[in-house]
Design a protein around this motif. Sequence first.
Motif, PDB file in Angstrom:
ATOM      1  N   ARG A   1      -1.938   3.407   1.989  1.00 37.27           N
ATOM      2  CA  ARG A   1      -1.388   2.048   1.977  1.00 37.27           C
ATOM      3  C   ARG A   1      -0.576   1.777   3.231  1.00 37.27           C
ATOM      4  O   ARG A   1      -0.615   0.672   3.775  1.00 37.27           O
ATOM      5  CB  ARG A   1      -0.518   1.842   0.739  1.00 37.27           C
ATOM      6  CG  ARG A   1      -1.288   1.847  -0.566  1.00 37.27           C
ATOM      7  CD  ARG A   1      -0.358   1.871  -1.757  1.00 37.27           C
ATOM      8  NE  ARG A   1      -1.097   1.996  -3.011  1.00 37.27           N
ATOM      9  CZ  ARG A   1      -0.554   2.345  -4.158  1.00 37.27           C
ATOM     10  NH1 ARG A   1       0.749   2.584  -4.227  1.00 37.27           N
ATOM     11  NH2 ARG A   1      -1.286   2.441  -5.245  1.00 37.27           N
ATOM     12  N   ASN A   2       0.159   2.776   3.687  1.00 39.05           N
ATOM     13  CA  ASN A   2       0.966   2.599   4.899  1.00 39.05           C
ATOM     14  C   ASN A   2       0.081   2.461   6.132  1.00 39.05           C
ATOM     15  O   ASN A   2       0.406   1.716   7.061  1.00 39.05           O
ATOM     16  CB  ASN A   2       1.929   3.772   5.070  1.00 39.05           C
ATOM     17  CG  ASN A   2       2.961   3.844   3.955  1.00 39.05           C
ATOM     18  OD1 ASN A   2       3.275   2.824   3.340  1.00 39.05           O
ATOM     19  ND2 ASN A   2       3.479   5.024   3.683  1.00 39.05           N
TER      20      ASN A   2
ATOM     21  N   ILE B   1      -5.093  10.638  -2.379  1.00 38.84           N
ATOM     22  CA  ILE B   1      -3.988  11.520  -2.007  1.00 38.84           C
ATOM     23  C   ILE B   1      -4.030  11.711  -0.500  1.00 38.84           C
ATOM     24  O   ILE B   1      -5.026  12.189   0.046  1.00 38.84           O
ATOM     25  CB  ILE B   1      -4.111  12.867  -2.732  1.00 38.84           C
ATOM     26  CG1 ILE B   1      -4.117  12.653  -4.248  1.00 38.84           C
ATOM     27  CG2 ILE B   1      -2.987  13.810  -2.327  1.00 38.84           C
ATOM     28  CD1 ILE B   1      -4.526  13.877  -5.040  1.00 38.84           C
ATOM     29  N   SER B   2      -2.968  11.320   0.172  1.00 38.61           N
ATOM     30  CA  SER B   2      -2.918  11.463   1.626  1.00 38.61           C
ATOM     31  C   SER B   2      -1.473  11.451   2.091  1.00 38.61           C
ATOM     32  O   SER B   2      -0.583  10.968   1.397  1.00 38.61           O
ATOM     33  CB  SER B   2      -3.692  10.326   2.319  1.00 38.61           C
ATOM     34  OG  SER B   2      -3.053   9.077   2.093  1.00 38.61           O
ATOM     35  N   GLN B   3      -1.270  11.980   3.271  1.00 36.09           N
ATOM     36  CA  GLN B   3       0.049  11.967   3.891  1.00 36.09           C
ATOM     37  C   GLN B   3      -0.116  11.709   5.388  1.00 36.09           C
ATOM     38  O   GLN B   3      -0.640  12.546   6.103  1.00 36.09           O
ATOM     39  CB  GLN B   3       0.763  13.304   3.663  1.00 36.09           C
ATOM     40  CG  GLN B   3       2.242  13.268   3.975  1.00 36.09           C
ATOM     41  CD  GLN B   3       2.983  12.219   3.159  1.00 36.09           C
ATOM     42  OE1 GLN B   3       3.490  11.263   3.743  1.00 36.09           O
ATOM     43  NE2 GLN B   3       3.021  12.381   1.858  1.00 36.09           N
TER      44      GLN B   3
ATOM     45  N   LYS C   1       0.918   5.486  -8.010  1.00 37.19           N
ATOM     46  CA  LYS C   1       0.263   6.657  -7.437  1.00 37.19           C
ATOM     47  C   LYS C   1      -0.024   7.605  -8.599  1.00 37.19           C
ATOM     48  O   LYS C   1       0.882   8.230  -9.144  1.00 37.19           O
ATOM     49  CB  LYS C   1       1.158   7.330  -6.393  1.00 37.19           C
ATOM     50  CG  LYS C   1       1.388   6.493  -5.165  1.00 37.19           C
ATOM     51  CD  LYS C   1       0.106   6.206  -4.401  1.00 37.19           C
ATOM     52  CE  LYS C   1      -0.483   7.436  -3.776  1.00 37.19           C
ATOM     53  NZ  LYS C   1      -1.696   7.136  -2.974  1.00 37.19           N
TER      54      LYS C   1
ATOM     55  N   GLU D   1       0.617   7.914   3.377  1.00 35.31           N
ATOM     56  CA  GLU D   1      -0.160   7.218   2.366  1.00 35.31           C
ATOM     57  C   GLU D   1      -1.135   6.245   3.008  1.00 35.31           C
ATOM     58  O   GLU D   1      -0.828   5.604   4.017  1.00 35.31           O
ATOM     59  CB  GLU D   1       0.758   6.457   1.404  1.00 35.31           C
ATOM     60  CG  GLU D   1       1.497   7.340   0.420  1.00 35.31           C
ATOM     61  CD  GLU D   1       2.161   6.535  -0.672  1.00 35.31           C
ATOM     62  OE1 GLU D   1       1.868   5.325  -0.784  1.00 35.31           O
ATOM     63  OE2 GLU D   1       2.968   7.109  -1.417  1.00 35.31           O
TER      64      GLU D   1
ATOM     65  N   THR E   1      -6.467   2.752  -3.918  1.00 37.73           N
ATOM     66  CA  THR E   1      -5.410   3.495  -3.215  1.00 37.73           C
ATOM     67  C   THR E   1      -4.546   4.288  -4.182  1.00 37.73           C
ATOM     68  O   THR E   1      -3.913   5.269  -3.782  1.00 37.73           O
ATOM     69  CB  THR E   1      -4.515   2.539  -2.404  1.00 37.73           C
ATOM     70  OG1 THR E   1      -3.896   1.592  -3.296  1.00 37.73           O
ATOM     71  CG2 THR E   1      -5.329   1.786  -1.368  1.00 37.73           C
ATOM     72  N   SER E   2      -4.513   3.882  -5.457  1.00 35.33           N
ATOM     73  CA  SER E   2      -3.683   4.582  -6.438  1.00 35.33           C
ATOM     74  C   SER E   2      -4.164   5.997  -6.708  1.00 35.33           C
ATOM     75  O   SER E   2      -3.399   6.827  -7.212  1.00 35.33           O
ATOM     76  CB  SER E   2      -3.643   3.793  -7.754  1.00 35.33           C
ATOM     77  OG  SER E   2      -4.951   3.583  -8.254  1.00 35.33           O
TER      78      SER E   2
END
Length: 652
Positions: free
Chosen positions: A244-245, A238-240, A429, A242, A234-235
């Motif tokens: 992880r959320n 790249i996403s929006q 990140k 994230e 996950t580090s």
Amino acid sequence: MRFTKVGMSIFFLLVGFSIFIAHVFGLISVNQEEKNNNGLNSASKNLTIGDSFDHLMWFVQVSDLHLSQFRDKTRGISLLELCDFTFKHIDPSLILATGDLTDGFTINRFASLQFQEEWIMYKEILNKCSTVKKIPWLDIRGNHDNFNVPDVSKNLFLKYSMQGRNHSRSYLHKMKVGSETYAFVAVDACPDVGIKMPFNFAGMLSDKEIESLIGFRRELQDVNYTVWFGHYPTSCIISQPEIRNIIASDQKSMAYLCGHFHTFMGLAPGMYSLQKSGFYELELADWLINRMFRVAAIDHGLLSFVDVKHNDWPIVLLTNPKHALFQSRREPLNAMLSSTHIRVLVFSPDKIDSVKIKIDSDSWNNASHISGPLYVLPWEPFKYSSGIHNIEVLVLDLYGREKVVNQPFSLDGSQLEFKLFSKILLMLKFNTILQVWFGLAVTFCILPFCLLRYLNKQVLDGKLELECLRKDSFIHHWLKSLWILSNMNSLFYPMFLYPIYITIGPWAIAELVEGHYGLIFLWGIFVNGTFITDTFPYVYALIQIFLFEGPIIFCTAYSLGKRLHEYPVTYKSKLLRGVTSFISGLLYVIILMFQLLLAYADYRSYGPLAVIGPFRSWPVVLVVWCWYCTKTVYSQTVRVAARAWEKKNADE
């Protein structure tokens, strides 16, 4: 007015750096109270851990296969043995293959492509494997499986993988084992356009892919436990929002399993962490070199795993009490304290002769076989309810193979710490951190130049006294050399502008995908109508800052400092000048050769246009220019640039 502004600048740089370090440690820390808030997953809250074979499921994972038609044919041979023999005796509920199924490198490793022969090799291994015919094989793409792919529909994963025929990207797999339902969510973070190496390292989730993952999350209402898996940690996704959320928003999510980092050049052989939201992130070492695979189990809501070297029998996985390092608030950790039996899974191709268990300095006790790989031993957990204890398992099979496993455990929340380096690799990140590092590197490259030019003007205008250092000190000589460099326009501006240009300007126009040209910027890549965000340009830029900009400044300043003190020609001064000239010339040659080597690597990866671009051509020209200037510049010109120091010496 003395060097007050210099001191203040250094002070604020140090404060900023300290804040950055504090922020990094804040990102990788996990709140203790949050970790001990057990039982958010109500599916297993009321289960009693006893000697029953119920509420138990185990599965396996393998990652970074890198099947290649050019090198190490034993990867495929050993993989078939793993699949057809090892997994047959482990008999898992399913198998995860987390990316980089194929290698994708040419024979000299300078170029990257998709080779159909490698995909055929992968498919033939699965077709020969009897285990795959009865056990689900869940595979997912990695960055090597996405080299030189103009769009998803052109990827060979669709034709030759096990899941690609039904799922072109991410997918959800649900299965029922006993009375529980388990969900496995595959996260495909490969960019839509798979460019050739090296700018194909980070994962990226498009808006469409994020919608798919959120849609899967809505389908998890009827499951008891969820495991997410993918290739990229996950580090470096790249996403929006994230990733992880997205994972954490499902309270039944227990872990995210991945590969990609291998063992990070041997520096992190066990790369595990607990994310702040409570799920484990577990990176698996590669099959490519290390021949590793993972056996994991969910036993009464507790997730346990062991990473195993191929052909290292027997395999022992202790599920209760679980390892003290792995304590997530998403698991019913309190159930260990009320459990009635120690539980161990033991796998071997031969019959197990004995399983013995002891805790701390207690005596050995024989465990009883229940069914399949499960062995149990009655215990009284309240004897060990305080602090960290050690449980030892000794297994012997009829072939004479022996395995001893030592595992710390705690029943009161006492915890061990994950390795700092593993936490950094998995919890930060990388895109953000690399941006900050690059910003600091550029600042340290251009700010001293600007500051020294400003101070030079202040001294010459009589507004500043140059009193700071002992005349014959090492720092005194180097500060004078940098002062000269910063006030020689013919050298200052090319060095000053290069880090600024690579920050904002296009690096090159190159054939990033076969038949498709694109623009490379520091902050992203445009190709085939798609914008791709990748972390690797920042890595490339930092390499240039540290291995080019820094050395060229050092070398040029050194040469100019020596030119300042040239005296009338004598035998001694001529010899000294020759030694100085040889040293500086050798340094320039080393810098130039390194830049030419990088230029050649870019040429092999992306073609001649990649070399012509300013990112690669500017350094080569600049090295030659600096070398020429320092060899031919008049001593008087150097003294003019250093006249502020000459003024200081005259005043003294």
